[in-house]
Design a protein around this motif. Structure first.
Motif, PDB file in Angstrom:
ATOM      1  N   LEU A 121       6.288  -5.859   5.358  1.00 45.78           N
ATOM      2  CA  LEU A 121       4.924  -6.046   5.839  1.00 45.78           C
ATOM      3  C   LEU A 121       4.498  -4.840   6.669  1.00 45.78           C
ATOM      4  CD1 LEU A 121       2.384  -7.771   6.155  1.00 45.78           C
ATOM      5  CD2 LEU A 121       3.434  -8.783   8.197  1.00 45.78           C
ATOM      6  N   SER A 122       5.410  -4.339   7.502  1.00 48.21           N
ATOM      7  CA  SER A 122       5.119  -3.125   8.266  1.00 48.21           C
ATOM      8  C   SER A 122       4.816  -1.958   7.338  1.00 48.21           C
ATOM      9  CB  SER A 122       6.308  -2.782   9.172  1.00 48.21           C
ATOM     10  OG  SER A 122       6.072  -1.595   9.894  1.00 48.21           O
ATOM     11  N   ASN A 123       5.587  -1.829   6.270  1.00 48.11           N
ATOM     12  CA  ASN A 123       5.334  -0.781   5.276  1.00 48.11           C
ATOM     13  C   ASN A 123       3.938  -0.916   4.673  1.00 48.11           C
ATOM     14  OD1 ASN A 123       7.936   0.164   5.672  1.00 48.11           O
ATOM     15  ND2 ASN A 123       8.771  -0.867   3.874  1.00 48.11           N
ATOM     16  N   ALA A 124       3.539  -2.153   4.389  1.00 47.88           N
ATOM     17  CA  ALA A 124       2.219  -2.404   3.802  1.00 47.88           C
ATOM     18  C   ALA A 124       1.107  -2.058   4.793  1.00 47.88           C
ATOM     19  CB  ALA A 124       2.114  -3.859   3.359  1.00 47.88           C
ATOM     20  N   MET A 125       1.321  -2.360   6.071  1.00 46.09           N
ATOM     21  CA  MET A 125       0.342  -2.000   7.097  1.00 46.09           C
ATOM     22  C   MET A 125       0.155  -0.483   7.157  1.00 46.09           C
ATOM     23  SD  MET A 125       1.645  -4.615  10.107  1.00 46.09           S
ATOM     24  CE  MET A 125       0.608  -3.913  11.403  1.00 46.09           C
ATOM     25  N   ILE A 126       1.276   0.231   7.199  1.00 50.09           N
ATOM     26  CA  ILE A 126       1.245   1.689   7.247  1.00 50.09           C
ATOM     27  C   ILE A 126       0.489   2.240   6.045  1.00 50.09           C
ATOM     28  CG2 ILE A 126       2.681   3.766   7.043  1.00 50.09           C
ATOM     29  CD1 ILE A 126       4.899   2.106   8.525  1.00 50.09           C
ATOM     30  N   THR A 127       0.861   1.755   4.875  1.00 55.32           N
ATOM     31  CA  THR A 127       0.299   2.273   3.634  1.00 55.32           C
ATOM     32  C   THR A 127      -1.204   2.042   3.557  1.00 55.32           C
ATOM     33  OG1 THR A 127       2.398   1.742   2.556  1.00 55.32           O
ATOM     34  CG2 THR A 127       0.537   2.235   1.135  1.00 55.32           C
ATOM     35  N   SER A 128      -1.626   0.851   3.931  1.00 54.38           N
ATOM     36  CA  SER A 128      -3.052   0.521   3.868  1.00 54.38           C
ATOM     37  C   SER A 128      -3.866   1.439   4.763  1.00 54.38           C
ATOM     38  CB  SER A 128      -3.261  -0.937   4.276  1.00 54.38           C
ATOM     39  OG  SER A 128      -2.565  -1.804   3.415  1.00 54.38           O
ATOM     40  N   CYS A 129      -3.347   1.701   5.944  1.00 53.81           N
ATOM     41  CA  CYS A 129      -4.033   2.586   6.883  1.00 53.81           C
ATOM     42  C   CYS A 129      -4.101   4.017   6.333  1.00 53.81           C
ATOM     43  CB  CYS A 129      -3.323   2.549   8.227  1.00 53.81           C
ATOM     44  SG  CYS A 129      -4.115   3.555   9.508  1.00 53.81           S
ATOM     45  N   MET A 130      -3.001   4.490   5.775  1.00 55.46           N
ATOM     46  CA  MET A 130      -2.974   5.840   5.213  1.00 55.46           C
ATOM     47  C   MET A 130      -3.951   5.956   4.043  1.00 55.46           C
ATOM     48  SD  MET A 130       1.106   6.758   5.363  1.00 55.46           S
ATOM     49  CE  MET A 130       0.905   8.533   5.142  1.00 55.46           C
ATOM     50  N   ALA A 131      -3.954   4.948   3.182  1.00 55.23           N
ATOM     51  CA  ALA A 131      -4.857   4.968   2.027  1.00 55.23           C
ATOM     52  C   ALA A 131      -6.314   4.968   2.476  1.00 55.23           C
ATOM     53  CB  ALA A 131      -4.573   3.769   1.127  1.00 55.23           C
ATOM     54  N   TYR A 132      -6.613   4.183   3.509  1.00 58.27           N
ATOM     55  CA  TYR A 132      -7.972   4.127   4.035  1.00 58.27           C
ATOM     56  C   TYR A 132      -8.402   5.505   4.554  1.00 58.27           C
ATOM     57  CZ  TYR A 132     -11.968   2.696   6.890  1.00 58.27           C
ATOM     58  OH  TYR A 132     -13.217   2.579   7.438  1.00 58.27           O
ATOM     59  N   LYS A 133      -7.515   6.175   5.260  1.00 53.40           N
ATOM     60  CA  LYS A 133      -7.805   7.519   5.757  1.00 53.40           C
ATOM     61  C   LYS A 133      -8.070   8.488   4.601  1.00 53.40           C
ATOM     62  CE  LYS A 133      -7.686  11.367   8.261  1.00 53.40           C
ATOM     63  NZ  LYS A 133      -8.959  11.918   8.791  1.00 53.40           N
ATOM     64  N   TYR A 159      -2.618  -3.607  13.584  1.00 54.26           N
ATOM     65  CA  TYR A 159      -1.889  -4.792  14.042  1.00 54.26           C
ATOM     66  C   TYR A 159      -2.149  -5.978  13.120  1.00 54.26           C
ATOM     67  CZ  TYR A 159      -6.556  -5.860  15.853  1.00 54.26           C
ATOM     68  OH  TYR A 159      -7.910  -6.092  15.954  1.00 54.26           O
ATOM     69  N   ARG A 160      -1.398  -7.051  13.336  1.00 57.87           N
ATOM     70  CA  ARG A 160      -1.586  -8.304  12.592  1.00 57.87           C
ATOM     71  C   ARG A 160      -2.053  -9.386  13.569  1.00 57.87           C
ATOM     72  NH1 ARG A 160       4.778  -9.945  11.703  1.00 57.87           N
ATOM     73  NH2 ARG A 160       3.876 -11.585  10.442  1.00 57.87           N
ATOM     74  N   LYS A 161      -2.977 -10.217  13.092  1.00 55.34           N
ATOM     75  CA  LYS A 161      -3.511 -11.289  13.930  1.00 55.34           C
ATOM     76  C   LYS A 161      -3.989 -12.418  13.029  1.00 55.34           C
ATOM     77  CE  LYS A 161      -7.091 -12.240  17.410  1.00 55.34           C
ATOM     78  NZ  LYS A 161      -8.240 -11.667  18.167  1.00 55.34           N
ATOM     79  N   ASP A 162      -3.438 -13.602  13.283  1.00 55.50           N
ATOM     80  CA  ASP A 162      -3.838 -14.804  12.537  1.00 55.50           C
ATOM     81  C   ASP A 162      -3.754 -14.596  11.029  1.00 55.50           C
ATOM     82  OD1 ASP A 162      -4.400 -16.014  14.988  1.00 55.50           O
ATOM     83  OD2 ASP A 162      -6.480 -15.317  14.960  1.00 55.50           O
ATOM     84  N   GLY A 163      -2.669 -13.948  10.583  1.00 57.82           N
ATOM     85  CA  GLY A 163      -2.433 -13.796   9.151  1.00 57.82           C
ATOM     86  C   GLY A 163      -3.197 -12.665   8.488  1.00 57.82           C
ATOM     87  N   THR A 164      -3.858 -11.826   9.276  1.00 63.07           N
ATOM     88  CA  THR A 164      -4.619 -10.702   8.730  1.00 63.07           C
ATOM     89  C   THR A 164      -4.175  -9.415   9.411  1.00 63.07           C
ATOM     90  OG1 THR A 164      -6.537 -12.099   8.265  1.00 63.07           O
ATOM     91  CG2 THR A 164      -6.941  -9.734   8.392  1.00 63.07           C
ATOM     92  N   VAL A 165      -4.163  -8.325   8.658  1.00 59.74           N
ATOM     93  CA  VAL A 165      -3.835  -7.008   9.195  1.00 59.74           C
ATOM     94  C   VAL A 165      -5.128  -6.251   9.454  1.00 59.74           C
ATOM     95  CG1 VAL A 165      -2.797  -4.766   8.645  1.00 59.74           C
ATOM     96  CG2 VAL A 165      -1.553  -6.880   8.126  1.00 59.74           C
ATOM     97  N   TYR A 166      -5.254  -5.721  10.677  1.00 62.21           N
ATOM     98  CA  TYR A 166      -6.469  -5.027  11.096  1.00 62.21           C
ATOM     99  C   TYR A 166      -6.185  -3.582  11.475  1.00 62.21           C
ATOM    100  CZ  TYR A 166      -8.709  -9.632  11.743  1.00 62.21           C
ATOM    101  OH  TYR A 166      -9.230 -10.892  11.566  1.00 62.21           O
ATOM    102  N   LEU A 167      -7.131  -2.703  11.164  1.00 54.66           N
ATOM    103  CA  LEU A 167      -7.215  -1.375  11.748  1.00 54.66           C
ATOM    104  C   LEU A 167      -8.417  -1.421  12.680  1.00 54.66           C
ATOM    105  CD1 LEU A 167      -6.503   1.629  12.030  1.00 54.66           C
ATOM    106  CD2 LEU A 167      -7.954   2.071  10.028  1.00 54.66           C
ATOM    107  N   HIS A 168      -8.161  -1.441  13.972  1.00 57.00           N
ATOM    108  CA  HIS A 168      -9.194  -1.723  14.973  1.00 57.00           C
ATOM    109  C   HIS A 168      -9.843  -3.060  14.620  1.00 57.00           C
ATOM    110  CE1 HIS A 168      -8.958   2.869  15.269  1.00 57.00           C
ATOM    111  NE2 HIS A 168      -8.312   2.372  16.313  1.00 57.00           N
ATOM    112  N   GLU A 169     -11.135  -3.089  14.313  1.00 51.81           N
ATOM    113  CA  GLU A 169     -11.798  -4.361  13.960  1.00 51.81           C
ATOM    114  C   GLU A 169     -11.919  -4.550  12.459  1.00 51.81           C
ATOM    115  OE1 GLU A 169     -12.441  -6.527  16.373  1.00 51.81           O
ATOM    116  OE2 GLU A 169     -11.566  -5.014  17.690  1.00 51.81           O
ATOM    117  N   LEU A 170     -11.434  -3.607  11.679  1.00 48.84           N
ATOM    118  CA  LEU A 170     -11.564  -3.662  10.220  1.00 48.84           C
ATOM    119  C   LEU A 170     -10.394  -4.436   9.608  1.00 48.84           C
ATOM    120  CD1 LEU A 170     -12.960  -2.631   7.570  1.00 48.84           C
ATOM    121  CD2 LEU A 170     -11.404  -0.664   7.700  1.00 48.84           C
ATOM    122  N   ALA A 171     -10.695  -5.514   8.886  1.00 45.10           N
ATOM    123  CA  ALA A 171      -9.653  -6.301   8.215  1.00 45.10           C
ATOM    124  C   ALA A 171      -9.220  -5.571   6.947  1.00 45.10           C
ATOM    125  CB  ALA A 171     -10.180  -7.689   7.874  1.00 45.10           C
ATOM    126  N   LEU A 172      -7.939  -5.166   6.898  1.00 47.66           N
ATOM    127  CA  LEU A 172      -7.430  -4.431   5.736  1.00 47.66           C
ATOM    128  C   LEU A 172      -6.938  -5.360   4.634  1.00 47.66           C
ATOM    129  CD1 LEU A 172      -5.511  -1.483   7.456  1.00 47.66           C
ATOM    130  CD2 LEU A 172      -7.710  -1.392   6.284  1.00 47.66           C
TER     131      LEU A 172
END
Length: 437
Positions: free
Chosen positions: A271-283, A244-257
């Motif tokens: 931005l949604s694409n970037a959120m998806i991608t960051s999570c996939m890359a982290y995995k 999700y996004r909160k206060d200008g930052t994208v988080y995976l649970h409590e981790l700021a991506l």
């Protein structure tokens, strides 16, 4: 005794999968309606080659399986024979997966945004120096398996529903159906079958794998059921989810991506694409710091809301990859007003009605090609012309300072162009010629 396999279609993927199967001990036959440029090479390897048609003698039921080019419809009479006789039909993605056992996959499907996500994921995976990109962009997976079969690779893999129809064991480490909207109704028997085919992306996954689920997309939520792996729910608007996004930052649970201000591509859907991608890359093992570097450096994919230039206060964008209304909706949502929309092309049998909601934003729709007249029922201000050059000329003549001239066709290109890339490239050339005049 060797098992027999038949490869239908000798494009790059067909040639690669034929070589891969031959390497692994199959008796391979390949056939194509056109001439096969690699005929001599394939025959030297011991592969049986039939070009310029599919002879009746190839209609047999003793194949271990058939590998079909995903672009060839199951309703083609030659293919229908194997469907009728219940011969297993696979795609080259399944074959590449079987033999490149050290590859790890981030697999991307959906109606729109696949190429942006896959490209961005590849850029992130490159930081670990094992990255390759395959599927609908990059190389056929079987060709990469042929080259790197024994090596460890992280694969950014874009998959169409056509490719997913022919999988059997394929299981990515992390996957996403980024969104769903009606498409390919000229290929699939129904929109329901189209949506269901997308969900095959996770069907073989296990509890260690991740599936990213778009809770903002009601259709995804309807069809993404009975998921056998860990579900990562994501949203642009909600915070009671995993990503999700909160206060200008994208988080995976409590981790700021990453921070939104460091992502420089226009549009919420990007931005949604970037959120998806960051999570996939982290995995897939990319560090947060490398994810953030890739986010800051990323520029739009060619032909996807691609900024071309500005003259007299008028900005020009190439969104030729928008071949359905869902993609056009995303583009129109990126601008508040003063849009001069260039739309039209080959009729895929899809309604344009959901574009009516943007009538106030669209100052003028200049419609061209096979479907041009259909846009007269969609927007209040429409001018119909024959060609894209005429459409651009009308757009320029009617443009004023702060206007947006946007090529976002809502149709495939096959009435006037070989593909959307050629259409977009020509549009950019036309615009740049005018910008420099």
């Amino acid at each position: 005794m060797k098992e027999h396999v038949l490869v239908i279609g000798a494009a790059k993927s067909g040639v690669a999968v034929a070589k891969l199967l031959q390497r692994h001990g199959f008796d391979v036959t390949i056939t194509d309606m056109n001439a096969i440029h690699e005929l001599d090479e394939l025959q030297t390897l011991g592969i049986h080659v039939f070009e310029k048609g599919h002879p009746e003698e190839l209609k047999r039921e003793d194949y271990a399986f058939v590998v079909k080019n995903p672009g060839i419809k199951y309703t083609v009479p030659f293919v229908r024979y194997f469907v009728k006789h219940k011969v297993k039909i696979l795609t080259e993605v399944e074959i590449g997966y079987r033999y490149a056992t050290k590859f790890k996959y981030g697999a991307v499907t959906g109606t729109n945004g696949k190429t942006t996500i896959t490209t961005m994921l590849y850029e992130m995976l490159k930081y670990n120096q094992k990255a390759i990109v395959a599927g609908n962009i990059g190389w056929p997976l079987s060709e990469l398996a042929l080259a790197y079969e024994a090596e460890e690779k992280d694969v950014a893999l874009e998959l169409s529903n056509f490719q997913l129809l022919g999988i059997e064991h394929f299981a990515p480490s992390v996957s996403v159906v980024c969104n769903l909207a009606p498409d390919h109704l000229d290929y699939m028997p129904s929109v329901d079958s189209y949506y269901e085919s997308k969900m095959r992306i996770y069907e073989n996954c296990t509890e260690d794998d991740w599936f990213l689920r778009n809770v903002d997309d009601a259709t995804v939520m309807q069809y993404a059921q009975h998921i056998p792996c860990k579900v990562i729910d994501f949203s642009l608007t909600r915070q009671d989810v995993d990503l999700y996004r909160k206060d200008g930052t994208v988080y995976l649970h409590e981790l700021a991506l990453f921070e939104e201000k460091n992502f420089h591509v226009v549009g919420d859907y990007n931005l949604s694409n970037a959120m998806i991608t960051s999570c996939m890359a982290y995995k897939l093992g990319v560090s947060v710091s490398d994810i953030q570097k890739a986010i800051a450096a990323f520029s739009p994919v060619e032909h996807r809301l691609e900024y071309i230039g500005e003259k007299n206060g008028v900005k020009f964008y190439n969104d030729s990859k928008a071949t359905n209304t869902h993609a056009v909706t995303a583009a129109l949502n990126s601008f508040d007003k003063n849009i001069i929309l260039l739309a039209g092309g080959h009729d895929k049998g899809i309604s344009f009605a959901d574009l009516k909601q943007y009538d106030e934003r669209v100052k003028l729709c200049v419609a061209f090609g096979e479907t041009g007249v259909q846009f007269q029922d969609i927007f209040s201000r429409v001018q119909v012309v024959e060609t894209m050059q005429e459409a651009l000329d009308v757009a320029i003549a009617n443009s004023k300072e702060q206007d947006i001239v946007l090529l976002s066709p809502a149709c495939s290109s096959y009435d006037q162009f070989p593909n959307y890339e050629v259409r977009g490239t020509l549009f950019k050339e036309m615009v740049r010629k005018w910008l420099q005049a």
